[in-house]
Write a protein that holds these residues in place. Structure first.
Motif, PDB file in Angstrom:
ATOM      1  N   THR A 595       0.837  -1.205   0.000  1.00 18.88           N
ATOM      2  CA  THR A 595       0.000   0.000   0.000  1.00 18.88           C
ATOM      3  C   THR A 595       0.867   1.248   0.000  1.00 18.88           C
ATOM      4  O   THR A 595       0.604   2.221  -0.707  1.00 18.88           O
ATOM      5  CB  THR A 595      -0.909   0.004   1.253  1.00 18.88           C
ATOM      6  N   LEU A 596       1.941   1.197   0.788  1.00 21.13           N
ATOM      7  CA  LEU A 596       2.835   2.355   0.866  1.00 21.13           C
ATOM      8  C   LEU A 596       3.522   2.581  -0.483  1.00 21.13           C
ATOM      9  O   LEU A 596       3.609   3.709  -0.973  1.00 21.13           O
ATOM     10  CB  LEU A 596       3.884   2.142   1.963  1.00 21.13           C
ATOM     11  N   ALA A 597       4.019   1.476  -1.089  1.00 20.01           N
ATOM     12  CA  ALA A 597       4.704   1.596  -2.379  1.00 20.01           C
ATOM     13  C   ALA A 597       3.737   2.137  -3.418  1.00 20.01           C
ATOM     14  O   ALA A 597       4.080   3.023  -4.216  1.00 20.01           O
ATOM     15  CB  ALA A 597       5.251   0.243  -2.810  1.00 20.01           C
ATOM     16  N   GLY A 598       2.492   1.610  -3.419  1.00 19.92           N
ATOM     17  CA  GLY A 598       1.493   2.063  -4.383  1.00 19.92           C
ATOM     18  C   GLY A 598       1.199   3.539  -4.224  1.00 19.92           C
ATOM     19  O   GLY A 598       1.101   4.283  -5.196  1.00 19.92           O
ATOM     20  N   SER A 599       1.125   3.980  -2.971  1.00 22.53           N
ATOM     21  CA  SER A 599       0.802   5.387  -2.727  1.00 22.53           C
ATOM     22  C   SER A 599       1.947   6.287  -3.179  1.00 22.53           C
ATOM     23  O   SER A 599       1.735   7.391  -3.634  1.00 22.53           O
ATOM     24  CB  SER A 599       0.518   5.615  -1.254  1.00 22.53           C
ATOM     25  N   GLY A 609       0.643  12.581   2.204  1.00 18.64           N
ATOM     26  CA  GLY A 609      -0.796  12.374   2.124  1.00 18.64           C
ATOM     27  C   GLY A 609      -1.115  10.959   1.680  1.00 18.64           C
ATOM     28  O   GLY A 609      -1.975  10.295   2.246  1.00 18.64           O
ATOM     29  N   ASP A 610      -0.375  10.420   0.738  1.00 20.44           N
ATOM     30  CA  ASP A 610      -0.642   9.081   0.244  1.00 20.44           C
ATOM     31  C   ASP A 610      -0.328   8.017   1.283  1.00 20.44           C
ATOM     32  O   ASP A 610      -0.964   6.981   1.345  1.00 20.44           O
ATOM     33  CB  ASP A 610       0.187   8.827  -1.010  1.00 20.44           C
ATOM     34  N   ALA A 611       0.696   8.292   2.087  1.00 22.84           N
ATOM     35  CA  ALA A 611       1.115   7.301   3.076  1.00 22.84           C
ATOM     36  C   ALA A 611       0.040   7.064   4.127  1.00 22.84           C
ATOM     37  O   ALA A 611       0.067   6.054   4.820  1.00 22.84           O
ATOM     38  CB  ALA A 611       2.408   7.765   3.744  1.00 22.84           C
ATOM     39  N   SER A 612      -0.897   7.986   4.222  1.00 19.44           N
ATOM     40  CA  SER A 612      -1.895   7.843   5.287  1.00 19.44           C
ATOM     41  C   SER A 612      -2.727   6.566   5.109  1.00 19.44           C
ATOM     42  O   SER A 612      -3.134   5.952   6.100  1.00 19.44           O
ATOM     43  CB  SER A 612      -2.803   9.073   5.334  1.00 19.44           C
ATOM     44  N   ALA A 613      -2.954   6.130   3.855  1.00 20.20           N
ATOM     45  CA  ALA A 613      -3.722   4.890   3.644  1.00 20.20           C
ATOM     46  C   ALA A 613      -2.937   3.702   4.183  1.00 20.20           C
ATOM     47  O   ALA A 613      -3.498   2.799   4.825  1.00 20.20           O
ATOM     48  CB  ALA A 613      -4.007   4.706   2.156  1.00 20.20           C
ATOM     49  N   ALA A 614      -1.632   3.716   3.953  1.00 23.52           N
ATOM     50  CA  ALA A 614      -0.798   2.612   4.448  1.00 23.52           C
ATOM     51  C   ALA A 614      -0.735   2.629   5.975  1.00 23.52           C
ATOM     52  O   ALA A 614      -0.782   1.571   6.628  1.00 23.52           O
ATOM     53  CB  ALA A 614       0.614   2.733   3.856  1.00 23.52           C
ATOM     54  N   VAL A 615      -0.668   3.834   6.535  1.00 26.34           N
ATOM     55  CA  VAL A 615      -0.635   3.941   8.000  1.00 26.34           C
ATOM     56  C   VAL A 615      -1.955   3.423   8.576  1.00 26.34           C
ATOM     57  O   VAL A 615      -1.971   2.689   9.583  1.00 26.34           O
ATOM     58  CB  VAL A 615      -0.373   5.410   8.431  1.00 26.34           C
ATOM     59  N   ALA A 616      -3.059   3.780   7.928  1.00 24.27           N
ATOM     60  CA  ALA A 616      -4.369   3.323   8.412  1.00 24.27           C
ATOM     61  C   ALA A 616      -4.467   1.796   8.344  1.00 24.27           C
ATOM     62  O   ALA A 616      -4.977   1.148   9.260  1.00 24.27           O
ATOM     63  CB  ALA A 616      -5.479   3.965   7.586  1.00 24.27           C
TER      64      ALA A 616
END
Ligand code: SF4
Length: 1024
Positions: A595-599, A609-616
């Motif tokens: 998820t982090l790589a994708g973001s 901002g994108d990393a927030s999905a991976a953090v969640a």
């Protein structure tokens, strides 16, 4: 005299008080004159009528007879039963004299109380014959304000002012007052609940009667039987009527069952107490049954046999000559009946009284013995501390795995109830008593304390038990509504940071992941935990390999791509370090890499901002794992139910990791993360630094023994642990001799403290000599390592020791263990040691606790024996000697505080904390800037060390501030302003050694000629 007796604090102001034995065991005449108080512990009737005294006489004789025989007096049992004390009900069976049981402790007897002093709406009782001093009155009034208004408090009271006694008496007085209030409130709750219950059961009866009338009109049979058991009872022989009756019976049964559950909840208490007892007893005993004896539905409540079920009897509905004229049922009587919502009774708040170490808790318990209060209490400890057969957690769990089914494989566990029974009978006991009882009955102290904790009013425990969520859960510590009092709270910041921090080695990660994998083969839930541990382990290994290859090539700056640093602190060689928001991203990299790589591949929105999905996603993985590995979770339950222990350790470890990861993901700004090849030296740029760094010296030593690669999550703000405790508890009161500056502490802990006070000292200034000396220059780290330092220190001490100016014991505090070792070695070589030993025996502190007891014994002997005139004790700041022990009277007639114990700058945690405190965020939260925080850490430890002497009103000592930074130095005034308030205005600097020695000689001569407490004693208190 034992070693613990030797160092226990005694306030000379109380020397004239009753002896412990006298306080605990009043004479029979006293018993006659002072009846045992009621369950609330409220004041006994001071002058019972003569008849009553006569009535008590046989009871007293019986009590004495039973006491002689080693059994509990029946009078106690009957009295408790008469009072109906809820907590005592469960002890009643213990209180029955058991055949063949030998009690070793004296049975509890009420103490005589002095006249109570009204204070903040409570009446505080001090030990008979003692009058509180001004600092004690200030302390008590502030504690009472905090407790009554549910406000957090910071209370600074110098050592030796009788703080412990003041603290206990005021807190227990408040609890006693609260008990009385709760009793009254609960009686009202009981009345309201009883009225609601009655109305509900009347409505049930009316409904049933109305249905019966309807059935009669349809010419169906009447209902006969007890509705509580009506499911199987014959009712109507008509199909429709029978179905209707069955439906009605079912509906009413369900309503009654729901109501019964409400009653159970309303009448069950997590903390049973005397006030709740009548209510609880009523709930059990006054089971109201209703007889529908008349066709008009008139309900006659009656007290049923306590063993009966709640029941509603419906009797045959036949014409009766005595019956009143029938009426048509109202429409409302067919309406569905909802059970009423019952009010929950209040509980008396528990008091958690915490200190830093168990030895400090022992001192508090000794003080408790002196007070006129006798609460139910427990002392929580670890298996390591309590287990008589030296088993660790895992071994104990294995031995006691059958504890819910009966006898376990541990004989000590099987006899724990005997320990509980004996302590309950004695009511007032201390750690020596507990040890004696456990040995006498061969019962387990650890589980006895766990049992006593359930119904304790007062709980003693080290304060890391309160601030560490994992320990709280493991020991079932529920702080909801409790009053938490932290004594010796000067280390509360360190303990809170440690409570939210976590370190785990790669080996532990691998073992945990592997065990969880095995458990997952038979329990699906373990997969959820394994899904966290496996990728975490792999990521740590990857990070270590990557860091190592980078380190071999170049410098620490190679890791900037991981770190995202905004400040100057960087990772050391072979390590990776993350701070602030990067901590959350690092955890996401471990748990949600795709998820982090994708973001990151997305160009828009920015990486953060994108990393927030991976953090969640990472957070949800951790939260799931935390849920299944909880102490009361399904996984633990299923394993334990099967009598297994395999996997329990892995589950516990996983839960600990989850707690830290969740805290870091929720507040990444308060954390730093580090992956290191050697956790014991993580982040150290200066490998020579050790001893006094961030936290206690002992902790540092323990860590150096690990030498393991792994992951560390360091919490940088105590508020992370402190806030949840303050939110759950009624209030948190932090007390210590050294809390200033309070504003900074408030900011670090993250909650407001409306009550703050700095109490003055009670010791007159003529009993304290304070001198600043520049003989060793600015005692910086460089000066400490200088070749000539040990010799210079030895010559300085000999200046006073060779003339026998100082009687008794001398404490010398130094910044680190390595310096102590070097000093001793040099003194041996150059003859300084032999020169000093002509006058005093020299002992020194070593890392770890193993050697402390024999060292203290040697020091004690040197003071007690006639051939030497005392001893010299070299000790380290932040160690056990400087913070955990009291050296009253001759044990410390002089204290030399050498240097200023600034935390080690080589410790990455110290540098991170300084950097964190200097950030705009920390400043906005009212935390001290990094530099000021650093200085305050040093002076808190410094003030703790110099407070080892002058422990009571009649004590006296000389204190030397051995550092030019207190003498002739540009910063001298600022530094002096940082030492304890009660002595800072007494600091003097002498022009020559001769003047210094002469003044000191005069000081001790004057006090020997006119000792404190004798005729002519007086003077202004040191606190001004
Ligand atoms: S039950 Fe008590 S005595 Fe037995 S192993 Fe556990 S801690 Fe030790």
């Amino acid at each position: 005299m034992g070693i613990t007796d030797f160092f226990r604090p005694v306030d000379a102001q109380f020397d004239g008080g009753e002896s412990e034995g006298a306080q605990i065991s009043p004479s029979p005449q006293t018993l006659e004159a002072v009846p045992v108080p009621d369950a609330s512990g409220s004041d006994p009737n001071p002058s019972p009528p003569q008849d009553a005294r006569e009535a008590w006489r046989p009871e007293r004789e019986a009590r004495e007879a039973f006491g002689t025989l080693g059994g509990a007096p029946p009078s106690d049992v009957s009295r408790r039963r008469a009072r109906g004390a809820a907590h005592d009900l469960q002890y009643d069976e213990w209180a029955q004299p058991k055949r063949g049981r030998n009690f070793v402790l004296r049975e509890f007897r009420e103490k005589t109380r002095g006249a109570g002093a009204p204070m903040a709406g409570c009446v505080v009782h001090f030990p008979a014959g003692l009058t509180p001093h001004v600092p004690q009155k200030i302390t008590m009034s502030r504690i009472l304000t905090a407790l009554t208004k549910s406000q957090n408090a910071l209370i600074e009271s110098p050592t030796g002012t009788g703080k412990s006694l003041a603290l206990l008496c005021s807190a227990l007085a408040w609890q006693e007052t609260k008990k009385a209030e709760v009793r009254v409130a609960n009686e009202r709750v009981a009345e309201r609940n009883a009225a609601k219950t009655l109305a509900f059961e009347e409505a049930c009866a009316r409904r049933r009667h109305a249905r019966a009338k309807e059935a009669k009109e349809k010419d169906t049979s009447v209902i006969v039987g007890t509705i509580g058991r009506s499911r199987g009872a014959p009712a109507s022989d008509d199909g429709a009527g029978a179905r209707a009756d069955a439906a009605l019976a079912r509906e009413l049964d369900e309503a009654l069952a729901e109501h019964e559950k409400e009653k159970q909840k309303a009448f069950s208490f997590s903390f049973s107490n005397d006030e709740n007892e009548p209510l609880g007893a009523r709930a059990r005993d006054e089971k109201v049954s209703f007889t529908l004896g008349r066709p008009d539905g008139l309900v006659v409540p009656k007290l049923a046999d306590p063993d009966d079920d709640v029941s509603v009897h419906v009797i045959k509905n036949e014409p009766d000559s005595d019956s009143v004229p029938e009426r048509k049922p109202f429409a409302s009587e067919f309406a569905p009946i909802a059970p009423p919502a019952l009010e929950r009774p209040q509980s008396v708040p528990k008091i958690y009284l915490c200190s830093r170490t168990h030895s400090q808790l022992h001192q508090l318990m000794r003080e408790l013995k002196r007070t006129p209060y006798a609460p139910r209490y427990a002392v929580l400890g670890s298996r390591k501390q309590y287990c008589p057969i030296g088993k660790n957690d895992e071994e104990c769990t294995e031995l006691t795995k059958n504890k819910n089914r009966g006898e376990t494989a541990c004989g000590w566990y099987n006899k724990k109830d005997a320990v509980v029974e004996e302590l309950h009978r004695a009511r007032v006991w201390d750690m020596e008593d507990l040890d004696t009882v456990a040995k006498s009955h061969l019962g387990c102290q650890y589980y006895a304390m766990r049992a006593l904790h359930k119904n304790a009013e007062l709980v003693f425990c080290p304060y890391n038990y309160v601030f560490d969520e994992n320990i709280r859960k493991a020991l079932e510590i529920d702080l909801t509504g409790a009053a938490v009092i932290i004594d010796e709270g000067h280390n509360v910041e360190d303990v809170c940071r440690d409570g939210a921090s976590m370190e785990i080695s790669v080996t532990e990660l691998e073992d945990t992941a592997s065990q969880l994998g095995s458990v997952a083969k038979f329990l699906d839930d373990a997969n959820v935990a394994a899904r966290l541990m496996r990728p975490l382990k792999d990521w740590v290994n990857r990070s270590l390999a990557e860091s190592s290859s980078h380190a071999s090539k170049s410098s620490k700056s190679s890791f900037k791509r991981f770190n995202g640093f905004s400040g100057p602190v960087e990772a050391a060689h072979g390590e990776a370090l993350w701070k602030g928001d990067d901590v959350a991203t690092a955890i996401a990299r471990a748990l949600a890499p795709r998820t982090l790589a994708g973001s990151r591949e997305k160009k828009s929105g920015g990486a953060r901002g994108d990393a927030s999905a991976a953090v969640a996603l990472a957070r949800s993985i951790v939260a799931d794992a935390s849920r299944v590995t909880a102490f009361d979770g399904a996984l633990v339950r299923e394993i334990s139910q099967n009598g297994n222990t395999f996997g329990l350790n892995a589950i516990t470890t996983c839960h600990r990791v989850c707690a830290a990861l969740l805290a870091a993901l929720d507040a990444p700004a308060e954390f730093a993360a580090c992956v290191s090849a050697d956790l014991s030296r993580a982040g150290e740029t200066d490998q020579k630094t050790s001893s006094t760094s961030f936290g206690a010296g002992d902790r540092e030593k323990e860590k150096t023994e690990k030498n393991a690669a792994g992951l560390a999550l360091w919490c940088l703000r105590p508020a992370v642990s402190f806030r949840p405790v303050a939110a759950a508890a009624r209030c948190v009161v932090v007390t210590s001799g050294t809390l200033s500056p309070m504003g900074s502490l408030e900011g670090e802990l993250g909650v407001s403290f409306p009550v703050k006070v700095e109490a003055p000292h009670v010791v007159p200034s003529r009993q304290i000599h304070v001198e600043a000396s520049d003989v060793l220059g600015d005692f910086t780290a460089k000066a400490q390592d200088a070749d000539g330092t040990p010799r210079a220190l030895g010559q300085f001490l000999l200046r006073y020791l060779s003339r026998n100016v100082i009687p008794g014991g001398v404490l010398v505090f130094l910044p680190k263990y390595s310096l102590i070792r070097r000093v001793v070695e040099r003194w041996r070589d150059d003859g300084t040691l032999a020169a000093i030993e002509k006058h005093k025996t020299v002992v020194w502190e070593e890392p770890g606790a193993q050697t402390l007891t024999p060292t203290l014994e040697t020091f004690r002997r040197s003071i007690d024996s006639g051939d030497k005139k005392g001893g010299v004790f070299l000790a380290v700041y932040r160690g056990k000697v400087s913070e955990g022990l009291d050296f009253k009277d001759a044990n410390a007639r002089a204290v030399f505080c050498v240097g200023i114990p600034f935390p080690a700058v080589g410790d990455v945690k110290v540098r991170l904390k300084k950097e964190y405190n200097s950030s705009a965020y920390a400043r906005s939260e009212r935390m001290l800037p990094g530099g000021d925080w650093y200085a305050h850490q040093a002076f808190r430890a410094y003030n703790q060390a110099l407070g080892r002497c002058v422990r009571h009103l009649h004590d006296y000592a000389a204190i030397f501030l051995v550092d030019a930074r207190f003498a002739r130095h540009a910063d001298a005034d600022r530094n002096k302003s940082m030492v304890s308030k009660w002595m800072r205005h007494l600091v003097r600097v002498f022009a020559s050694p001769r003047e210094s020695v002469g003044t000191l000689e005069e000081f001790f001569r004057g006090l020997e000629a006119d000792p404190p407490g004798g005729e002519g004693a007086g003077g202004e208190p040191a606190g001004g």
